[in-house]
Design a protein around this motif. Sequence first.
Motif, PDB file in Angstrom:
ATOM      1  N   ILE A 159       0.834  -1.204   0.000  1.00  0.00           N
ATOM      2  CA  ILE A 159       0.000   0.000   0.000  1.00  0.00           C
ATOM      3  C   ILE A 159       0.868   1.253   0.000  1.00  0.00           C
ATOM      4  O   ILE A 159       0.596   2.223  -0.729  1.00  0.00           O
ATOM      5  CB  ILE A 159      -0.953  -0.002   1.211  1.00  0.00           C
ATOM      6  N   ASP A 167       2.433   1.661  -3.440  1.00  0.00           N
ATOM      7  CA  ASP A 167       1.459   2.058  -4.458  1.00  0.00           C
ATOM      8  C   ASP A 167       1.008   3.503  -4.300  1.00  0.00           C
ATOM      9  O   ASP A 167       0.860   4.229  -5.293  1.00  0.00           O
ATOM     10  CB  ASP A 167       0.239   1.133  -4.398  1.00  0.00           C
ATOM     11  N   THR A 168       0.784   3.941  -3.077  1.00  0.00           N
ATOM     12  CA  THR A 168       0.190   5.266  -2.855  1.00  0.00           C
ATOM     13  C   THR A 168       1.215   6.384  -2.726  1.00  0.00           C
ATOM     14  O   THR A 168       0.874   7.559  -2.880  1.00  0.00           O
ATOM     15  CB  THR A 168      -0.688   5.257  -1.587  1.00  0.00           C
ATOM     16  N   ARG A 169       2.481   6.038  -2.438  1.00  0.00           N
ATOM     17  CA  ARG A 169       3.464   7.095  -2.204  1.00  0.00           C
ATOM     18  C   ARG A 169       4.640   7.095  -3.171  1.00  0.00           C
ATOM     19  O   ARG A 169       5.317   8.122  -3.306  1.00  0.00           O
ATOM     20  CB  ARG A 169       4.007   6.984  -0.771  1.00  0.00           C
ATOM     21  N   SER A 228      -0.872   5.691  -8.905  1.00  0.00           N
ATOM     22  CA  SER A 228      -1.332   4.739  -7.900  1.00  0.00           C
ATOM     23  C   SER A 228      -2.459   3.872  -8.454  1.00  0.00           C
ATOM     24  O   SER A 228      -3.451   4.386  -8.978  1.00  0.00           O
ATOM     25  CB  SER A 228      -1.832   5.494  -6.658  1.00  0.00           C
ATOM     26  N   LEU A 254      -4.472   2.059  -6.666  1.00  0.00           N
ATOM     27  CA  LEU A 254      -5.649   2.258  -5.824  1.00  0.00           C
ATOM     28  C   LEU A 254      -6.367   3.558  -6.176  1.00  0.00           C
ATOM     29  O   LEU A 254      -7.597   3.578  -6.349  1.00  0.00           O
ATOM     30  CB  LEU A 254      -5.247   2.265  -4.345  1.00  0.00           C
ATOM     31  N   ARG A 255      -5.622   4.658  -6.246  1.00  0.00           N
ATOM     32  CA  ARG A 255      -6.258   5.952  -6.526  1.00  0.00           C
ATOM     33  C   ARG A 255      -6.848   6.003  -7.924  1.00  0.00           C
ATOM     34  O   ARG A 255      -7.863   6.655  -8.154  1.00  0.00           O
ATOM     35  CB  ARG A 255      -5.239   7.082  -6.344  1.00  0.00           C
ATOM     36  N   GLU A 256      -6.220   5.310  -8.857  1.00  0.00           N
ATOM     37  CA  GLU A 256      -6.733   5.301 -10.225  1.00  0.00           C
ATOM     38  C   GLU A 256      -8.089   4.616 -10.292  1.00  0.00           C
ATOM     39  O   GLU A 256      -8.939   4.975 -11.117  1.00  0.00           O
ATOM     40  CB  GLU A 256      -5.727   4.586 -11.141  1.00  0.00           C
ATOM     41  N   ASP A 275      -9.369   8.556  -3.254  1.00  0.00           N
ATOM     42  CA  ASP A 275      -9.037   8.522  -1.831  1.00  0.00           C
ATOM     43  C   ASP A 275      -9.887   7.503  -1.073  1.00  0.00           C
ATOM     44  O   ASP A 275      -9.462   6.982  -0.036  1.00  0.00           O
ATOM     45  CB  ASP A 275      -9.234   9.910  -1.211  1.00  0.00           C
ATOM     46  N   VAL A 310      -8.017   4.219  -1.045  1.00  0.00           N
ATOM     47  CA  VAL A 310      -6.861   4.245  -0.150  1.00  0.00           C
ATOM     48  C   VAL A 310      -7.320   4.119   1.298  1.00  0.00           C
ATOM     49  O   VAL A 310      -6.748   3.354   2.093  1.00  0.00           O
ATOM     50  CB  VAL A 310      -6.047   5.537  -0.344  1.00  0.00           C
ATOM     51  N   ARG A 311      -8.369   4.851   1.671  1.00  0.00           N
ATOM     52  CA  ARG A 311      -8.876   4.777   3.039  1.00  0.00           C
ATOM     53  C   ARG A 311      -9.380   3.364   3.361  1.00  0.00           C
ATOM     54  O   ARG A 311      -9.122   2.844   4.449  1.00  0.00           O
ATOM     55  CB  ARG A 311     -10.000   5.797   3.221  1.00  0.00           C
ATOM     56  N   TRP A 361      -6.304   0.896   3.849  1.00  0.00           N
ATOM     57  CA  TRP A 361      -5.656   1.003   5.153  1.00  0.00           C
ATOM     58  C   TRP A 361      -6.560   0.493   6.272  1.00  0.00           C
ATOM     59  O   TRP A 361      -6.101  -0.180   7.201  1.00  0.00           O
ATOM     60  CB  TRP A 361      -5.237   2.447   5.427  1.00  0.00           C
TER      61      TRP A 361
END
Length: 228
Positions: free
Chosen positions: A69, A72-74, A79, A81-83, A87, A90-91, A94
């Motif tokens: 995660i 992928d997100t940072r 990303s 997930l974001r694609e 958000d 992502v939430r 996590w």
Amino acid sequence: MPASTVHAGIALVVAAALLGAAYDRRALALLAVVLVFPELDAIPGWWLPGAHRAMFHTLVLAGLAAAAIVWDTRHRETSWLRERGGDWAVRVAWTGLVVHVFAHVLLDYAHLSGINLVYPIGDQFFRLEGELVYSTADGFVQTFVDLGGEEGQEVGGTTIDLGQQGSTEDVHVATPADPEAGGGIDQDTERRVPIAVDGWQLYAILLGLFTVGAKRLQGEPPADTHEE
């Protein structure tokens, strides 16, 4: 083991606390899949001794998921997930990881024969058990880690007991799917499906249900009409 209903009760409280604006039926459905996933290691337990509470209950999986995660997100240019979910995704990712670790894996860590914490890097079941108290005679006393006792693993000449229970060859945690060690399916074996087998477990279920009901009854916060 704590029943799936107990895991779910705690997971619902965690979801309400962490999802925020991402709290919806789709998120809860995904978290339900994450919550049930570790129990699937009961199936290979039919032919792999000790697989339950080892194969999918290991913290190694959680560590790999957290690293994925973060990467992928940072660190990825785009990303995954974001694609696909912005958000919200992502939430939920996590929160799913927290649910997996705290509402399932670590709850099992404190029950029956515990879990195989770092399988397959190491093969040792650990159970979190003991107490932490303050005594007017002895001060603070803890028994979660026993140094110098008769049981445990010797490290540098000192015996350390961290709640070791044995390896996959020694430990079998019964489930409705695999109630007895030895594998296979015996039609004559009694199978018990727990719902709540102690007061705190029923409390956890009711707390989770109350949390869901309270979230449904909550409306949007009133708009700030204060004018300066």
